[in-house]
Motif scaffolding. Structure first.
Motif, mmCIF file in Angstrom:
data_model
loop_
_atom_site.group_PDB
_atom_site.id
_atom_site.type_symbol
_atom_site.label_atom_id
_atom_site.label_comp_id
_atom_site.label_asym_id
_atom_site.label_seq_id
_atom_site.Cartn_x
_atom_site.Cartn_y
_atom_site.Cartn_z
ATOM 1 N N ALA C 14 18.624 30.261 -25.811
ATOM 2 C CA ALA C 14 17.496 29.507 -26.600
ATOM 3 C C ALA C 14 17.787 28.225 -27.014
ATOM 4 N N VAL C 15 18.874 28.174 -27.931
ATOM 5 C CA VAL C 15 19.336 26.904 -28.293
ATOM 6 C C VAL C 15 19.651 26.081 -27.306
ATOM 7 N N PHE C 16 20.260 26.443 -26.214
ATOM 8 C CA PHE C 16 20.645 25.591 -25.238
ATOM 9 C C PHE C 16 19.643 25.094 -24.403
ATOM 10 N N GLY C 17 18.473 25.928 -24.305
ATOM 11 C CA GLY C 17 17.404 25.507 -23.260
ATOM 12 C C GLY C 17 16.625 24.475 -24.312
ATOM 13 N N ILE C 18 16.472 24.758 -25.681
ATOM 14 C CA ILE C 18 15.799 24.069 -26.606
ATOM 15 C C ILE C 18 16.435 22.526 -26.571
ATOM 16 N N THR C 19 17.643 22.760 -26.615
ATOM 17 C CA THR C 19 18.493 21.345 -26.912
ATOM 18 C C THR C 19 18.202 20.630 -25.499
ATOM 19 N N LEU C 20 18.357 21.087 -24.583
ATOM 20 C CA LEU C 20 18.059 20.382 -23.289
ATOM 21 C C LEU C 20 16.588 19.748 -23.254
ATOM 22 N N LEU C 21 15.538 20.647 -23.659
ATOM 23 C CA LEU C 21 14.399 20.212 -23.406
ATOM 24 C C LEU C 21 13.760 19.416 -24.392
ATOM 25 N N VAL C 22 14.428 19.446 -25.607
ATOM 26 C CA VAL C 22 14.147 18.183 -26.599
ATOM 27 C C VAL C 22 14.742 16.922 -26.104
ATOM 28 N N ALA C 23 15.983 17.065 -25.495
ATOM 29 C CA ALA C 23 16.543 15.757 -25.156
ATOM 30 C C ALA C 23 16.006 15.287 -24.110
ATOM 31 N N MET C 24 15.354 15.964 -23.107
ATOM 32 C CA MET C 24 14.690 15.516 -22.068
ATOM 33 C C MET C 24 13.354 14.871 -22.541
ATOM 34 N N TYR C 25 12.688 15.550 -23.328
ATOM 35 C CA TYR C 25 11.459 14.911 -23.829
ATOM 36 C C TYR C 25 11.664 13.612 -24.989
ATOM 37 N N SER C 26 12.966 13.660 -25.291
ATOM 38 C CA SER C 26 13.332 12.704 -26.062
ATOM 39 C C SER C 26 13.245 11.344 -25.452
ATOM 40 N N THR C 27 13.503 11.428 -24.188
ATOM 41 C CA THR C 27 13.591 10.182 -23.331
ATOM 42 C C THR C 27 12.015 9.691 -23.163
ATOM 43 N N TYR C 28 11.140 10.801 -22.844
ATOM 44 C CA TYR C 28 9.965 10.435 -22.737
ATOM 45 C C TYR C 28 9.211 10.033 -24.263
ATOM 46 N N LEU C 29 9.653 10.696 -25.081
ATOM 47 C CA LEU C 29 9.238 10.074 -26.492
ATOM 48 C C LEU C 29 9.568 8.616 -26.543
ATOM 49 N N GLU C 30 10.971 8.396 -26.480
ATOM 50 C CA GLU C 30 11.655 7.146 -26.466
ATOM 51 C C GLU C 30 10.654 5.897 -25.581
ATOM 52 N N ARG C 31 10.284 6.212 -24.429
ATOM 53 C CA ARG C 31 9.586 5.360 -23.849
ATOM 54 C C ARG C 31 8.087 5.066 -24.380
ATOM 55 N N LYS C 32 7.435 6.274 -24.613
ATOM 56 C CA LYS C 32 6.279 6.239 -25.220
ATOM 57 C C LYS C 32 6.337 5.335 -26.711
ATOM 58 N N VAL C 33 7.271 5.590 -27.431
ATOM 59 C CA VAL C 33 7.403 5.123 -28.835
ATOM 60 C C VAL C 33 7.488 3.675 -28.653
ATOM 61 N N ALA C 34 8.764 3.372 -27.497
ATOM 62 C CA ALA C 34 8.823 2.015 -27.336
ATOM 63 C C ALA C 34 7.308 1.081 -27.042
ATOM 64 N N TYR C 252 21.083 11.494 -25.976
ATOM 65 C CA TYR C 252 19.846 12.015 -26.649
ATOM 66 C C TYR C 252 20.343 13.458 -27.315
ATOM 67 N N ILE C 253 21.145 14.214 -26.877
ATOM 68 C CA ILE C 253 21.472 15.443 -27.542
ATOM 69 C C ILE C 253 21.984 15.171 -28.848
ATOM 70 N N ASN C 254 23.025 14.287 -28.620
ATOM 71 C CA ASN C 254 23.554 13.643 -30.045
ATOM 72 C C ASN C 254 22.659 13.227 -31.117
ATOM 73 N N MET C 255 21.734 12.675 -30.500
ATOM 74 C CA MET C 255 20.577 12.237 -31.421
ATOM 75 C C MET C 255 19.940 13.537 -31.859
ATOM 76 N N PHE C 256 19.725 14.530 -31.276
ATOM 77 C CA PHE C 256 18.796 15.785 -31.746
ATOM 78 C C PHE C 256 20.008 16.342 -32.611
ATOM 79 N N THR C 257 21.293 16.391 -32.294
ATOM 80 C CA THR C 257 22.140 17.084 -33.378
ATOM 81 C C THR C 257 22.265 16.427 -34.665
ATOM 82 N N SER C 258 22.233 15.018 -34.524
ATOM 83 C CA SER C 258 22.592 14.589 -35.955
ATOM 84 C C SER C 258 21.127 14.564 -36.848
ATOM 85 N N SER C 259 20.180 14.471 -35.904
ATOM 86 C CA SER C 259 18.771 14.771 -36.701
ATOM 87 C C SER C 259 18.915 16.007 -37.301
#
Lengths: 166, 189, 346, 187, 401
Positions: C14-34, C252-259
């Motif tokens: 679960a953690v693995f999946g969520i991490t990947l998912l969050v990282a993936m959608y972070s890229t999307y979020l980044e583009r949207k936020v930008a 992005y995963i690093n970003m997630f972890t440090s958050s």
């Protein structure tokens, strides 16, 4: 620029280099002095250091090809910023082997202007630190701005010469 | 060096105040600005669905006009080709034959008229050069394409269809429009 | 025992999946936020609101041709992105995602491993991550990559120090290295038992930590290793296809972890205000806590992006100055003051 | 979901059983998915040399927003780019550089030629300007205009998207494609 | 991004120097220049610029085109502010033929040129932001460049390569819509500019990055024939608009901003202030704008009105003559310079009375000052070198002719 100033500039040059002046013109009220090529750098340096004239800004250098008389002219345009005087100096070189000393000893900015002139007209500036082609490819053999060379790219296919009178 | 213009002013201040030295106030100011924009209305025009308004005199796709009766105005005088700095226009002219008066307005007409759209720079000089009110640039865009052959636009793409006229009156000066109303001039007949 | 194993395995997945998912959608979020910060709309043509954008990117990268430059060290060229990716994922192991859940009399902890030196573990793993960048940059045999790699390693070393020092003050307060315990200590919040979040006691420490976190993740204003306009792509200049994807993903995963780390250390982890006063079922509280935790993480990820699209980037020497001359002395002073206050309060 | 699907099918593609080859039957669904994905994730390499580059900036700007097409991530490294956007005059001096950049790009790669200069030399029919980049690299879509409006650039990108979407996965391995590259003297 | 080792002499290798090839397609070179840098770590020991990657032979091309067809060529020189080039060229020809330009045309030209200056400086300053990594400011201000484009579009029908105006004036008077758009721009732009200044100008990261990056002293700058904002940043207030006023610039009141030591921050600030000054000049011009025709009476060069051409034989003949380029042009040499976006943009035109110029030399400020680049970046590191380049606003089209 009114004529008294022009006369003043002329007299400043005549003071030392009277023998070098070929002719003086003022087309469109712009002082143009045609000079012999021998002392051109000394004249410019003299104008640069002259306490009154202070022509310390080199606006531009360019070549002009006159195919009829088989000459290449070099035009130096100087600007005295403190007086706001401008002067154009022209020298004439033979078409076959144009050689002239470099101006980089006076103005650092003359470097590329002379390289460009070399590139376009084949004028050799003796003493230039790095006289290579600048805009064109290194292995080009012609000096393209001479009048005898064509402008057009000869390899194009989508234009037919007869349509454009060439 | 002395002032040359007599109206110069030094505009640079390089010393930083303490607050500026501490990075944070400026950063905070910055993030507040970006946050404000975050909630602002977006300026994007979603292009293929929505189109941005063009100016009426936009220089786009050329058109070869027909007159009111549907005859082609172009008389193949070649001024447009001469005035074209990109040398993109070529044409061959022909004599109008009997019975073709409804097709061509003048005795001479352009048998072929080609504009190389890849060469064209849309400078509008051809439109200005035309003495016969024949060629105009319009506010349509030249479409993109896969191969380069399709970009030599012949008369099929340039001459306006009889039933689908292209309005260029906005490009013409009021004086011309006024002049067009007077039928006594041969040009308007 | 077997249920325990199955449970842990499930959690890991679960953690693995969520991490990947969050990282993936972070890229999307980044583009949207930008985009939103720049008065644009961002990706909106891949699926509704462009929601499939990260999938498209992923698939494209999988299907892209792999190029391994002739002049590179082929083994290390492949190892580089793998290390970056693996270490990035590994750091998530010790994060306490939530409190305990009791099902059928058995208590499950929402954490993969509660190591009692959790913080040290994270630091250790993250600092291996830079080897991925270094190796990849060196192996590419490209000068831009090499410069990027050198910058990355210098930056990591200097900022890890400051980061470590800023945490020491926190550890002095809490007296433990276990992330779970630190999280639990901040329980309650406003409400029955007055246990404030650590950020209240350690604002300076938090500030330094977040600055260092930016630097560790190579995020603007510290994105010198990639700095697109200077080094083209920095360490990943020569990478194509999924190996590039790994690098980008690792960031992005690093970003997630440090958050997650910031939320745990300074913002109460999975605790949320009034959690004990609402009289809810403990399991529900745990779930809500996890949700709160992810909200906090989300905010920090947003913050990362927010800052990125606002600030210009440092220069290399200025970055070093900031690290060595400002942050480290400040961190030491913070430690000293914290110690002093602690003694005085006692 | 899509991602996992592709991964699976991707593996299948590698071990594809004999007899199931042929463009129409087996690879179609994969083709579709991959095409869709690639289409929305075209990372351009802006080879901007002159005026058209400024119009490209406008395309990236807020009014037109190329990001909507998933293309705002510019990759200045040719390894990572999918689309080479040549914008501006390519002089003969620049030609070899352009070609090298093209060669460095990873497959699949597309080329968009923006503006009159890149397409044909435009107004600059001179000794120093390459008369169209299609003399040295294959071009997929031409965008006329000098410079084209951002609308036209976006049109060009959409044309590219259409190409990308409908391209068979095997095209890049096909002899026709290799022959085409050989014609340009690449590889 | 292949790196070349062509410049690594044995002694350089001994010292541990390496070579880095910056360009020609490096993202920060905005167009195309190559710099082969010899580096000691990240510090630049020397650099060797190569230009000419988009040499398009403007000067030769101008020798084969009639005068009015040269305007589209000048468009493509400094494409960030093409109206200035266009109008500079028109004024050169007008000087040659001795045309008397009505005041209204001059003022309209001032408005257009100042708009162009804003759009030029706007690109340069925001691109400094992009090169430091702050893309956002660029996108904010670019929206206003779009507004300027819209104004151009209303006046001439194109956005970037405008081909605006004709020899003798404008092809048409400004439409009410154009005026409305100018008003809109004047109203909205100051706020955005202020916001942009707030975003970067006093931000320490930005200041640290730019202060001291790529400085050049006034003497060196003059020796290198710098002009425009880059020279002013070094502290010399040489501005063609003041020294040799053209197009009625003497009627307007504006200051010439200068910097202190010519570093990137100075250049940034000078451009920033010039935008404010341009706004004020535009306002003054609109206020003082006289009534009158939108073109001068030069029947040999300015096309007769279309209704005349359609109807009147004499006008038609003139029309033909102008388009064929067969009107009489005086012989002579003329130099005219305008203050372009990057400095003194000079046109040195020699006419032999023919259909085309005998020789047209363009004094392109970018070409002249870019040669100082190696000197400016020596001893700095690569990040500074990139900022220096973007703050010099080197436009490839102008540089390479």
């Amino acid at each position: 620029m009114d004529s008294t100033i022009q006369e003043k500039i002329i007299s400043i040059i005549k003071e030392k280099f009277e023998g070098d002046i070929l002719s003086i013109e003022t087309p469109y009220n712009f002082l143009t002095i045609n000079l012999k090529q021998d002392n051109i750098i000394e004249i410019i340096r003299y104008l640069y250091n002259h306490p009154e004239a202070k022509f310390q800004y080199l606006t531009t250098v360019c070549g002009i090809h006159y195919p009829d008389v088989k000459q290449i002219a070099i035009m130096y345009q100087l600007h005295s910023l403190t007086n706001n005087w401008r002067v154009r100096l022209k020298i004439y070189l033979p078409e076959e082997n144009p050689v002239v000393p470099t101006l980089t000893t006076v103005f650092a900015g003359a470097n590329w202007m002379e390289r460009e002139t070399y590139d376009f007209f084949g004028v050799k500036f003796t003493g230039h630190p790095d006289l290579r082609r600048i805009l064109n490819v290194e292995d080009m053999i012609i000096h393209p701005l001479r009048k005898e060379y064509p402008l057009e790219d000869q390899t194009r296919e989508d234009k037919k010469d007869f349509m454009f009178g060439r | 060096m002395q002032s040359l213009s007599g109206r110069s002013k030094v505009v640079v201040k390089k010393e930083m105040t303490l607050a500026e030295r501490m990075y944070l106030p400026a950063i905070l100011g910055g993030v507040m600005i970006t946050l404000r924009h975050f909630f602002k209305r977006k300026t994007t025009i979603k292009y293929p669905e929505k189109k941005r308004e063009f100016s009426a005199i936009w220089r786009g796709h050329h058109v070869l006009k027909r007159d009111e009766k549907g005859a082609e105005r172009c008389t193949a005088c070649g001024l447009c080709a001469v005035s074209c700095p990109a040398e993109a226009i070529t044409m061959t002219s022909g004599e109008r034959k009997k019975g073709e008066e409804h097709l061509y307005r003048e005795e001479k007409y352009a048998v072929t008229y080609e504009i190389n759209m890849l060469r064209c720079i849309f400078c509008g000089l051809c439109e200005e050069a035309c003495p016969k009110e024949a060629i105009f640039l319009t506010d349509r865009l030249v479409s993109t394409d896969y191969g380069r052959d399709g970009f030599i636009y012949g008369k099929d793409k340039l001459v306006e269809p009889v039933d689908k006229r292209i309005d260029v009156t906005k490009r013409q000066t009021p004086a011309v429009l006024e002049f067009k109303k007077h039928k006594e001039f041969s040009h308007n007949k | 025992m077997s249920t325990f194993l199955i449970y842990k395995l499930a959690l890991v997945l679960a953690v693995f999946g969520i991490t990947l998912l969050v990282a993936m959608y972070s890229t999307y979020l980044e583009r949207k936020v930008a985009a939103f910060m720049q008065d644009r709309v961002g990706p909106d043509r891949a699926g509704p609101f462009g929601i499939l954008q990260p999938l498209a990117d992923g698939v494209k990268m999988f299907m892209k041709e792999e190029i391994i430059p002739n002049v590179s060290n082929k083994f290390l060229f492949i190892v580089g992105p793998c290390i970056a990716m693996i270490t990035a994922i590994m750091a998530g192991v010790v994060i306490p995602w939530g409190n305990t859940i009791t099902i059928g009399g058995e208590t499950y902890t929402l954490q993969i491993a509660d190591i009692n030196i959790g913080i040290l573990y994270v630091f250790g793993v993250v600092s291996i991550g830079v080897y991925g960048i270094m190796i990849g940059g060196w192996a590419s045999n490209n000068k831009y990559s090499l410069l990027g790699a050198i910058r990355a390693s210098a930056q990591m070393i200097s900022y890890e120090l400051a980061m470590g020092l800023s945490i020491i003050a926190l550890i002095m307060l809490t007296g433990t290295l276990s992330l779970r315990e630190i999280a639990l200590m901040q329980g309650g919040g406003v409400g029955s038992d007055w246990n404030m979040w650590n950020v209240v006691y350690q604002p300076v420490g938090f500030l330094m930590f977040i600055i260092c976190a930016f630097a560790e993740c190579n995020r603007m204003p510290f994105d010198l290793p990639e700095s697109e306009t200077e080094l083209v792509g920095g360490y990943h200049t020569e990478y194509s296809s999924m190996k590039l994807g790994f690098y980008l993903f690792a960031e992005y995963i690093n970003m997630f972890t440090s958050s997650a780390l910031m939320a745990t250390l300074y913002f109460g982890g999975f605790n949320f205000p009034f959690q004990n006063d609402l009289g809810l079922d403990p399991n529900l509280v745990t779930i809500l806590g996890t949700v709160a935790f992810f909200l906090k993480i989300g905010f920090f990820i947003f913050f990362f992006m927010w800052v990125r699209w606002t600030l210009p980037r440092f220069r290399y020497d200025q970055l070093m100055n900031l690290g060595w001359k400002i942050l480290i002395p400040l961190a030491i002073a913070n430690v000293a003051i914290t110690g002093l206050v602690k003694i005085l309060v006692k | 979901m899509q991602a996992t699907q592709t991964q699976n099918t991707d593996i299948k593609l590698v071990e594809k059983p004999e007899g199931y080859e042929g463009a129409g039957f087996f690879a179609t669904s994969l083709d579709k998915v991959v095409g869709m994905a690639r289409k929305n994730s075209i990372w351009p390499l802006p080879f901007a040399t002159s005026c058209c580059g400024i119009e490209f900036m406008a395309t990236m700007g807020a009014h037109y927003d190329l990001a909507r097409f998933g293309s705002e991530r510019l990759s200045f490294s040719p390894r990572q780019a999918d689309l080479l956007m040549v914008m501006g005059t390519i002089a003969k001096k620049m030609g070899p550089v352009l070609r090298q950049v093209y060669e460095q790009m990873a497959e699949p790669r597309w080329v968009l030629s923006v503006g009159a200069c890149a397409c044909s030399g435009g107004i600059f029919d001179t000794y120093s300007v390459l008369q169209g980049i299609d003399r040295i690299i294959p071009v997929d879509v031409y965008v006329p205009g000098c410079p084209p409006r951002p609308e036209q650039i976006i049109d060009g990108i959409m044309k590219i998207q259409h190409l990308v979407e409908t391209e068979s996965l095997r095209r890049r391995d096909s002899p026709e494609y290799k022959a085409m590259l050989n014609k340009y003297g690449i590889e | 991004m292949a790196s070349t080792d062509i410049l690594n002499t044995p002694s350089d290798v001994e010292k541990g120097y390496s070579t880095l090839n910056l360009g020609p397609t490096h993202p920060a070179t905005h167009g195309i220049f190559q710099n082969v840098l010899t580096m000691d770590g990240e510090v630049i020991v020397k650099s060797e610029p190569t230009i000419g990657y988009i040499h398009r032979a403007f000067e030769k091309l101008a020798e084969r085109r009639p005068f009015y067809q040269i305007t589209p060529i000048t468009d493509r020189m400094n494409y960030c502010s093409s109206p200035i080039n266009n109008i500079g060229w028109h004024m050169t020809v007008e000087k040659l033929i001795g045309a008397d330009i009505p005041k209204r045309v001059q003022y309209l030209r001032v408005i257009i040129m100042e708009l162009a200056r804003i759009s030029d400086h706007l690109i340069c300053n925001t691109v400094i932001g992009v090169d430091t990594g702050a893309l956002t400011g660029f996108v904010y201000l670019f929206q206003f460049r779009e507004l300027i484009y819209e104004i151009y579009e209303e006046i001439c029908g194109a956005r970037l390569t405008t081909n605006i105006g004709r020899i003798g004036g404008f092809e048409r008077d400004f439409s009410p819509k154009a005026w409305a758009k100018i008003d809109k721009f004047l109203k909205e732009y100051p706020d955005a500019l202020k916001e942009f200044e707030k975003l970067v100008m006093r931000n320490r990261i930005f200041m640290d990055r730019t202060i001291g990056a790529g400085p050049i002293s006034a003497e060196r700058a003059l020796s290198y024939s710098f002009s425009g904002p880059n020279l002013r940043a070094a502290g010399v207030d040489y501005d063609v608009r003041v020294m040799n006023p053209y197009s009625s610039y003497e009627d307007f009141d504006f200051i010439v901003p200068v910097g202190t030591n010519g570093d990137t921050y100075d250049r940034f600030m000078v451009r920033q202030e010039e935008m404010w000054q341009s706004l004020s000049i535009i306002r003054q011009a609109i206020e003082k704008l006289p009534e009158g025709p939108h073109h001068a009476e030069v029947p040999e060069f300015y096309l007769p009105p279309k209704q005349e051409v359609y109807n009147n034989m004499e006008a038609l003949i003139y029309h033909f003559k102008i388009v064929m380029g067969e009107t009489d042009v005086p012989k002579g040499e003329v130099y005219h310079c305008v203050e372009g976006g990057n400095g003194e943009l000079g046109f040195y035109l020699i006419s032999d009375g023919g259909r085309t110029p005998f020789r047209l030399h363009l004094r392109r400020p970018c070409f002249i000052y870019y040669q100082a680049y190696p000197e400016m970046i020596q001893g700095t590191n690569i990040s500074d070198a990139i900022l220096t380049m973007s703050s010099m606003n080197v436009i490839a089209g102008e540089l390479d002719a």
